[in-house]
Design an enzyme around this catalytic site. Structure first.
Site, short mmCIF file in Angstrom:
data_model
loop_
_atom_site.label_atom_id
_atom_site.label_comp_id
_atom_site.label_asym_id
_atom_site.label_seq_id
_atom_site.Cartn_x
_atom_site.Cartn_y
_atom_site.Cartn_z
N HIS A 93 0.86 -1.19 0.00
CA HIS A 93 0.00 0.00 0.00
C HIS A 93 0.89 1.23 0.00
O HIS A 93 1.82 1.32 0.79
CB HIS A 93 -0.90 0.00 1.24
CG HIS A 93 -1.73 1.24 1.36
ND1 HIS A 93 -2.97 1.34 0.77
CD2 HIS A 93 -1.48 2.43 1.95
CE1 HIS A 93 -3.46 2.55 1.02
NE2 HIS A 93 -2.58 3.22 1.72
N ASP A 172 -15.19 2.42 7.55
CA ASP A 172 -14.18 3.33 7.01
C ASP A 172 -14.81 4.28 5.99
O ASP A 172 -14.43 5.45 5.92
CB ASP A 172 -13.05 2.54 6.35
CG ASP A 172 -12.00 3.47 5.76
OD1 ASP A 172 -11.42 4.25 6.53
OD2 ASP A 172 -11.77 3.44 4.53
N ARG A 179 -14.07 12.58 7.74
CA ARG A 179 -12.73 13.15 7.99
C ARG A 179 -12.43 14.24 6.98
O ARG A 179 -11.88 15.29 7.30
CB ARG A 179 -11.66 12.05 7.90
CG ARG A 179 -11.55 11.22 9.16
CD ARG A 179 -10.73 9.98 8.90
NE ARG A 179 -9.37 10.28 8.53
CZ ARG A 179 -8.58 9.45 7.85
NH1 ARG A 179 -9.02 8.26 7.47
NH2 ARG A 179 -7.35 9.78 7.56
N SER A 194 -7.67 3.45 9.22
CA SER A 194 -8.32 3.42 7.91
C SER A 194 -7.59 2.47 6.96
O SER A 194 -8.19 1.60 6.33
CB SER A 194 -8.34 4.85 7.34
OG SER A 194 -8.72 4.84 5.99
N LYS A 198 -8.69 -1.99 6.22
CA LYS A 198 -8.94 -2.56 4.88
C LYS A 198 -7.94 -3.67 4.58
O LYS A 198 -8.30 -4.71 4.03
CB LYS A 198 -8.87 -1.44 3.83
CG LYS A 198 -10.12 -0.56 3.87
CD LYS A 198 -10.02 0.63 2.96
CE LYS A 198 -9.14 1.69 3.55
NZ LYS A 198 -9.20 3.01 2.99
N1 IUR Z 1 -5.76 5.93 2.38
C1 IUR Z 1 -6.63 5.32 3.21
O1 IUR Z 1 -7.10 4.22 2.93
N2 IUR Z 1 -6.96 5.92 4.36
C2 IUR Z 1 -6.47 7.13 4.72
O2 IUR Z 1 -6.80 7.63 5.77
C3 IUR Z 1 -5.56 7.75 3.83
C4 IUR Z 1 -5.23 7.14 2.67
I1 IUR Z 1 -4.79 9.61 4.29
#
Ligand code: IUR
Length: 465
Positions: A93, A172, A179, A194, A198
């Protein structure tokens, strides 16, 4: 005890908000009640906003962030894989960069090395591009795949790149949108929960995080990026995912192309063993770490050799072609894009206009400001300002000069692809400002990957950096 908003005794949301506001700690039960309230809709919008702001201001200790991540993860579907894949399921990621198309060659390269890669990616927001947007510039590519289909593609191909489904971490989706609206995006515990909720729902053995720092990144300096990295690595490993991280520089764009369709072209070139060295190097380094972290190579160096091999011998390219077909691209288009010699822009839309800008002086290219380029492209339609906005996949930029290269006055250094008839004087001025020329002696090549933090379970026997 009185009934509360949740219909259960014991928890009043105002008390939780007050506790966090006053710098106290939330227990796992408190956090569970909060996420349950988010998911069920029993929390008022203002209460969600107030709690997010309290977390933004007072932060969370690792225990609280872990509890928040776990609760968010189980707010929806959690993937379970066949027993025999136990050690093979991996992902990476990136926190987002300009020209960052690394996922496109990396997922199939890992699959070609025997991994299972259920990559759940996002869309671009603000100046950074999103992997899903890039792939959607390929006609027919469908990022929406039901859970059963994801399993089938992993079985048949080994990798897929899909969007967040309705039932994956719904908490999320709610929190992320709030947010954005409450200026609480840049909170270490909220970002950690967050991202990792995932990734946790993907059922991974190993996860490599590419945390960007620099002018064109969320975190501008290495120290603040390290704080996020530490939180991600700590919580990821406590979720029983072997989590490691690289800290990589995000000042100049990665590769020579920025913009959705152009980045697909460049990713395909990388999969054909060509394309810019910095892109290939990142794919190889990140892939090498992941293969080592998941016990599929004895060292990061041997993992790097495995990735280089599949990029050179066409196996990664064949995986990418199979992934395209499995995700809705016609066999004809997939085959054509993945052929050695192809006219990419028979299938990827080319913008109506291209404008080249000339260097205003002789000199060595000391720097190219990726943030400025991304901002101009955003204004031309390449990116979105709000979730759900349409974008123009063909808008983009091709760099015609590399960092460290000598350039003569009047030579073109960038080609902008745009659909509006011409660039404005301000866009011309900003783009010219993004090119920094100087004396050859002043040029210092900077390595992109500045550090690697291995998962605690794996000890590095040799340093690559
Ligand atoms: N990508 C995500 O999946 N969550 C986040 O809070 C951010 C980037 I910044």
């Amino acid at each position: 005890m009185a009934q509360t908003e949740r219909g259960k005794p014991g928890v009043r949301f105002q008390e939780l908000i007050r506790r966090k506001r006053d710098g106290g700690r939330l227990s796992a039960e408190d956090i569970s009640a909060f996420i349950e309230g988010v998911k069920s809709g029993s929390l008022q919008e203002v209460q969600i906003g107030a709690m997010l702001m309290a977390i933004w201001q007072k932060g969370m200790v690792a225990e609280e962030t872990l509890a928040l991540t776990k609760e968010m993860k189980v707010s929806g579907h959690v993937f379970q894989w066949p027993e025999e894949w136990a050690g093979l399921v991996v992902d990476k990621h990136s926190t987002g960069g300009v020209g960052d198309k690394v996922s496109l060659p990396l997922a199939p390269a890992l699959a070609a090395c025997g991994c299972k890669v259920p990559m759940i990616s996002g869309r671009g927001l603000a100046h950074t591009g999103g992997t899903l947007d890039k792939l959607e510039s390929i006609p027919g590519f469908n990022v929406h795949q039901p859970v059963d289909q994801v399993k089938q593609i992993l079985q048949d191909v080994g990798c897929c790149i899909v969007g967040q489904t309705e039932d994956l971490v719904p908490a999320d989706r709610v929190l992320y949108a709030r947010r954005d609206a409450t200026a609480t995006v840049d909170s270490v515990p909220l970002i950690t929960a967050s991202i990792l909720s995932k990734k946790g729902a993907e059922g991974l053995r190993a996860l490599l995080l590419d945390v960007k720092f620099g002018r064109a990144a969320l975190y501008k300096d290495l120290d603040s990026a390290r704080t996020l990295t530490q939180s991600l690595v700590t919580v990821g490993n406590r979720l029983e995912i072997r989590t490691g991280a690289v800290l990589s520089r995000m000042d100049a764009p990665i590769g020579r192309c920025v913009g959705n369709a152009l980045e697909v072209y460049e990713a395909l070139e990388c999969l054909k063993g060509r394309g810019p060295d910095d892109l290939k190097d990142l794919v190889v380094v990140l892939g090498g770490y992941l293969l080592w972290m998941s016990d599929q190579s004895p060292s990061p160096e041997s993992g790097q050799r495995m990735i280089t091999e599949v990029l050179t011998n066409g196996e990664a390219l064949r995986k990418f072609q199979a992934m395209l077909e499995a995700q809705g691209v016609s066999a004809h288009v997939a085959h054509s894009l993945c052929s050695e010699k192809t006219d990419y822009f028979k299938h990827l839309r080319r913008a109506d206009h291209q404008t080249e800008l000339q260097a205003s002086d002789d000199g060595t290219v000391l720097d190219i400001d990726g943030m400025v380029i991304a901002t101009v492209l955003h204004g031309l339609g390449a990116g979105r300002t709000k979730v759900g906005e349409q974008i123009n996949h063909s808008v983009g930029a091709e760099l015609l000069a590399d960092l460290g290269q000598q350039i003569r006055k009047g030579r073109p250094w960038i080609r902008i692809h745009h659909d509006c008839p011409e660039l404005s004087p301000e866009q011309h001025r900003d783009l010219q400002r993004s090119l920094v020329l100087g004396r050859r002696e002043s040029y210092q090549a900077s390595v992109r990957v500045a550090d690697f933090i291995p998962p605690p379970e794996r000890q590095l026997t040799s340093r690559l950096l």
